[in-house]
Design an enzyme around this catalytic site. Structure first.
Site, PDB file in Angstrom:
ATOM      1  N   ASP A   1       0.907  -1.157  -0.010  1.00 21.38           N
ATOM      2  CA  ASP A   1      -0.155  -0.004   0.051  1.00 21.38           C
ATOM      3  C   ASP A   1       0.821   1.216  -0.018  1.00 21.38           C
ATOM      4  OD1 ASP A   1      -2.185   1.553   0.127  1.00 21.38           O
ATOM      5  OD2 ASP A   1      -3.326   0.844   1.761  1.00 21.38           O
ATOM      6  N   TRP A   2       0.318   2.476  -0.218  1.00 22.03           N
ATOM      7  CA  TRP A   2       1.076   3.547  -0.390  1.00 22.03           C
ATOM      8  C   TRP A   2       1.952   3.830   0.763  1.00 22.03           C
ATOM      9  CZ3 TRP A   2      -0.257   7.686  -4.033  1.00 22.03           C
ATOM     10  CH2 TRP A   2       0.276   9.012  -3.756  1.00 22.03           C
TER      11      TRP A   2
END
Ligand code: BGC
Length: 733
Positions: A263-264
C-alpha cells in the site's frame, strides 16, 4: 510477446533496471514542468529512477497517458512500457453506489456489470490496473473505510469480491475495456482496534482464517492479477513485512502467482511501526516477506541493488518479482500496444454514456434499504409534500472515493424534483456540517458561510415549510468526507446540526420521511423512533437523485438488505450478526437471570441487523422444511419454504439461508449466511423456494488447523434477515 521472449528480456536486463520495475511512482512526476523535490529527492530518489520505474499511479486522462508512455518507452533501455494504476473503486466518471451500498443490493451480478462499466471508462483513459476490490471484512462502524467494503459477512464479501474481479478483468485482461484487478488490503485491514484507521489488528488465527481471509481468497480464485498489502500490523507483525501472510498463506496456500504491491508508502512505514531500523532494513524485510512493488516509498530503488550485490537478498527473489511484473504487462498486451485502450475518442464514447448512467441508476435504486415504513411510502405525487434538508442541493452524493467522478454530471434532488412531483418546494434548513467540524487536510469540503443568525433563519424557513405540508421528506446524513480513508469517527451519527433540524421539524409535522445518506451504518435510534419512514440511500453515485425520487414516488420499490448491522447504540460497536455462541446466551427464557451475556442499558442485537430491509409490500414465510434429517457427504439436502406476497403490490424479497453448527471442535457462530435468493412476487402470489445444502457449506477452520466439516447436528434457518428464529434440524453423517 511469447513467454520465451519475455524470459530473454528478463535475462537481458541489468539489476538496476530490474529493481526499478519494482518501484511505483506518482504520475505527476512525469509532467513536463515537474521537478524532483521534497521527500522523493531527500530519500535519494533520482531522475534515473524516474526513467526506469515500472509503474505509475494517478494519471487519469488518455492524452496525458499517451505523452508519458511515448516519452518513457523511447528512453527506456529495453523499451519496456509503464504500467498505469489508479483507484477505480465504485466507478470512474460515472459513479456507482459505494461498495457498502452495492453489498446491500445482494446482487453480485449487478456489481459485476458496474465493474465492467467502470473498467470500460477507466481503460479509455489509459489505466491498466485498478486498486479494487477491497475485500476487507468490516464489523466496526467507527472505521470510515467500511464504505469501501461490502460488509460483515465472509460469504457475501467473497461473492462480491469475485464479481468485481470478473467485472474488471473479464476473461482476458488483454481485451479492450478491461482492467487488471488488485484485491486489497492483505490482510485484515478492516479490523483496526477501536475502529481507528491504520491501527493495530489483533486476531486469533481462528478468526483470521474463518472470517477475514475467505473473501480475499475468492478474489484470487477468480483470477485477480494483483494483491495489495495492508497498513496494519497483524498480531504484532506489520502486514507489509509479514512473511507468514504473504509467503505462507497468500503464495503457498492460496496459490497466488500474481503481483503483490505494497500500500502507499507502507514499506517506509515499517520503520514507524518499529519493525525496521531504517530504509535499508525496510527494503530487506519487505522484499524477503514477498512484496513485489514498492508503492511510493522509493525504498526499493534506493537499496535493492546494493542488497543483492552484498548477497543479503538473493537475485532470484528479485527475478521472480520482476518476472511477475513483466508477465502482467505482457498479459495486458502492452508490449504490442503500450497505450492499450487509451484514446480521447474512447473517453468520449464511454464517459457517462447513457448505458452507464442507466446502470448507475439501477444499481443505486437496488442498494437502498427501507429501514422503516409506517404506511407513508411510497408518496403520492398529488400530496402536499415539502422537501427539506442539506442533501437537497448538494452533489456530494458520489462519495469520498470518487475523485475521478464527474461531479458536474450529478443532479441534485432539487433539480430532478419537477420530473417526479407536483409540489416541489423546500429548503436546506441547515448545512451538512456544523462550522466547527474538523476537516484536516481535505480541501474546503466542510466549509460554509452561515453565521448563527443566518442559521436560525434557515431553520425557521424549514419550519414554515413543514407547517404548510401534509408530508415532509428530510434529506439528512453524513458528509461524504466523513467516511472513507482516514475518516474514523467515535460517533457514527448524523451531524448534530442536522439532528437539531430533525427535532424541530418532527415537533411540527409527524408525517416525516427521512432519506439517510451515509458511508457507514449510523446510530439512528432517535430518527427511527420519530420518523414514519426511513430510507437508507448510502452515497448513491451519479444517478442517486433520480433513483431516490423514483423510489420515494413508488416507480421502483426498495429491496436492499443491510450487509452491515446498524447499531442500536454506538457503545455496542462492533456489533455483527455472526458472533460466536457464548456460554451464557441472552435467551428469552432466561430473562430474569442477571448473569447472562448482555448489557444492562441496551439490547445485545443491532437496531437493524444484517440482512434486514423492508419493501413496499409484505411477505410471509412458512416454517422451513427439510426433505430428510441426515446429510451424507457427496449428497445434498433440500430446505424448502413457501413465500407469499401478502401486501398490495409486487415486491422482491431476499430469502436468506443461515446455518448453525450446534457443536464442534471450535465454537461456531450463532448463525452464518450460506446462500440467498431474490424472489419477485405479485400481490397475492406465493411460491415454494428451495435451497440445497451440501457438506461443503458446513466447513470451517477446525481446532486441528485444517478446513473441513465435522459430523453432528446443524440448524437451518430461512428468513428475511439474520434475526430469523424458526429452524429445522439435520445431522451430518
Ligand atoms: C489506500 C489504498 C489505495 C492507495 C493508492 C492508500 O492510501 O489505502 O487503498 O489503493 O492509497 O491510492
Amino acid at each position: 510477446m511469447k513467454e520465451e521472449k519475455l524470459k530473454e528480456l528478463l535475462e537481458d536486463m541489468t539489476l538496476k533496471e530490474k529493481v526499478n520495475q519494482m518501484f511505483q511512482v506518482s504520475g505527476s512526476l512525469y509532467s513536463e514542468d515537474s521537478v524532483l523535490t521534497g521527500p522523493m529527492k531527500e530519500n535519494g530518489f533520482t531522475e534515473e529512477n524516474l526513467a526506469l520505474a515500472g509503474s505509475v499511479i494517478g494519471v487519469q486522462d488518455a492524452a496525458a497517458m499517451w505523452k508519458i508512455q511515448e516519452k518513457y518507452i523511447k528512453q527506456h533501455p529495453h523499451g519496456i512500457p509503464l504500467l498505469f494504476m489508479l483507484d477505480v473503486i465504485n466507478g470512474y466518471r460515472t459513479v456507482f453506489p459505494i461498495p457498502l451500498g452495492q453489498g446491500a443490493a445482494f446482487r453480485p451480478d449487478l456489481t459485476r456489470r458496474c465493474a465492467e462499466a467502470a473498467a470500460r471508462e477507466a481503460s479509455a483513459s489509459g489505466i491498466h490496473v485498478t486498486f479494487a476490490p477491497m475485500a476487507d471484512l468490516v464489523r466496526d462502524a467507527r472505521w470510515g473505510r467500511v464504505m469501501e467494503s461490502t460488509g460483515e459477512d465472509p460469504y457475501l464479501n467473497g461473492l462480491f469480491c469475485q464479481a468485481m474481479v470478473r467485472g474488471f478483468q473479464g476473461e482476458d485482461v488483454g481485451e479492450r475495456g478491461r482492467l487488471a484487478a488488485c484485491v486489497k488490503h492483505f490482510a485484515a485491514y478492516g479490523a483496526p482496534v477501536a475502529g481507528r484507521d491504520y491501527n493495530t489488528v489483533e486476531l486469533s488465527e481462528h478468526t483470521l482464517r474463518e472470517f477475514y481471509l475467505p473473501a480475499y481468497r475468492k478474489g484470487i480464485e477468480a483470477g485477480a492479477e494483483l494483491v495489495m498489502t495492508s497498513f496494519n500490523t497483524i498480531n504484532g507483525i506489520p502486514a507489509t513485512g509479514n512473511k507468514f501472510l504473504m509467503r505462507q498463506v497468500l503464495r503457498k496456500e492460496f496459490g497466488f502467482d500474481g503481483v503483490l504491491i505494497s500500500d502507499w508508502t507502507a514499506i517506509e512505514e515499517l520503520i514507524a511501526h518499529g519493525y525496521c531500523e531504517d530504509r535499508k532494513d525496510a527494503a530487506y524485510k519487505a522484499v524477503r516477506a514477498g512484496v513485489d512493488i514498492d508503492m511510493m516509498s522509493g525504498i526499493y530503488p534506493e537499496f535493492l541493488v546494493r542488497l543483492v550485490e552484498d548477497g543479503e537478498v538473493p537475485l532470484e527473489m528479485v527475478d521472480h518479482a520482476v518476472w511477475r511484473i513483466l508477465r502482467l504487462k505482457n498479459r495486458l498486451g502492452l508490449f504490442e500496444n503500450p497505450f492499450k485502450d487509451a484514446g480521447q475518442a474512447e473517453e468520449k464514447k464511454f464517459f457517462l454514456c447513457p448505458e452507464h448512467r442507466l446502470l448507475a441508476r439501477e444499481a443505486a435504486a437496488k442498494s437502498f434499504v427501507l429501514l422503516k415504513n409506517e404506511g407513508v411510502l411510497p408518496l403520492h405525487p398529488e400530496d402536499k409534500t415539502v422537501w427539506i434538508g442539506p442533501y437537497l442541493d448538494t452533489r456530494e452524493m458520489i462519495g469520498s472515493w470518487s475523485f475521478t467522478g464527474d461531479k458536474s454530471a450529478v443532479s441534485t434532488i432539487r433539480e430532478v424534483l419537477p420530473e417526479y412531483a407536483v409540489h416541489t418546494e423546500g429548503c436546506q434548513g441547515c448545512p451538512i456540517l456544523e462550522p466547527e467540524t474538523d476537516f484536516r487536510g481535505l480541501s474546503d469540503a466542510g466549509k460554509h458561510l452561515f453565521c448563527q443568525k443566518e442559521q436560525e433563519q434557515l431553520m425557521q424557513e424549514a419550519e414554515r415549510y413543514a407547517r404548510s405540508a401534509e408530508t415532509v421528506v428530510l434529506f439528512l446524513g453524513e458528509h461524504s468526507m466523513q467516511s472513507g480513508e482516514a475518516s474514523s469517527r467515535t460517533q457514527p451519527v448524523v451531524p448534530e446540526i442536522q439532528m437539531e433540524l430533525f427535532r424541530r421539524i418532527s415537533r411540527i409535522n409527524s408525517n416525516l420521511v427521512v432519506v439517510l445518506f451515509s458511508g457507514r451504518p449510523l446510530e439512528v435510534r432517535e430518527i427511527s423512533r420519530k420518523a414514519k419512514a426511513v430510507l437508507e440511500v448510502w452515497l448513491p453515485g451519479t444517478e442517486g437523485a433520480r433513483a431516490i425520487l423514483e423510489t420515494l414516488m413508488g416507480k421502483r420499490a426498495p429491496e436492499g438488505k443491510l450487509s452491515m448491522s446498524f447499531p442500536w447504540d454506538v457503545g455496542q460497536v462492533p456489533v455483527y450478526y455472526n458472533e460466536d455462541s457464548t456460554g451464557r446466551p441472552d435467551l428469552e427464557e432466561a430473562k430474569e437471570d442477571r448473569f447472562r451475556s448482555r448489557y444492562l442499558d441496551a439490547p445485545n442485537g443491532a437496531l437493524y441487523p444484517f440482512g434486514y430491509g423492508l419493501t413496499y409490500t409484505q411477505f410471509q414465510i412458512s416454517p422451513v422444511r427439510l426433505n430428510g434429517s441426515v446429510l451424507r457427504p457427496g449428497e445434498s439436502l433440500k430446505a424448502v419454504v413457501a413465500l407469499e406476497n401478502t401486501g398490495n403490490c409486487e415486491g422482491t424479497e431476499t430469502l436468506q439461508l443461515y446455518i448453525r453448527d450446534v457443536s464442534a471442535s471450535v465454537v461456531r457462530p450463532v448463525k452464518e449466511l450460506r446462500d440467498f435468493r431474490k424472489v419477485t412476487l405479485r400481490s397475492g402470489e406465493s411460491k415454494e423456494v428451495t435451497f440445497e445444502i451440501r457438506e461443503e457449506q458446513l466447513r470451517f477452520w477446525r481446532a486441528d488447523g485444517t478446513f473441513g466439516s465435522e459430523k453432528g447436528r446443524f440448524q437451518v434457518f430461512i428468513g428475511q434477515d439474520s434475526g430469523v428464529r424458526d429452524y429445522a434440524t439435520f445431522e451430518l453423517l
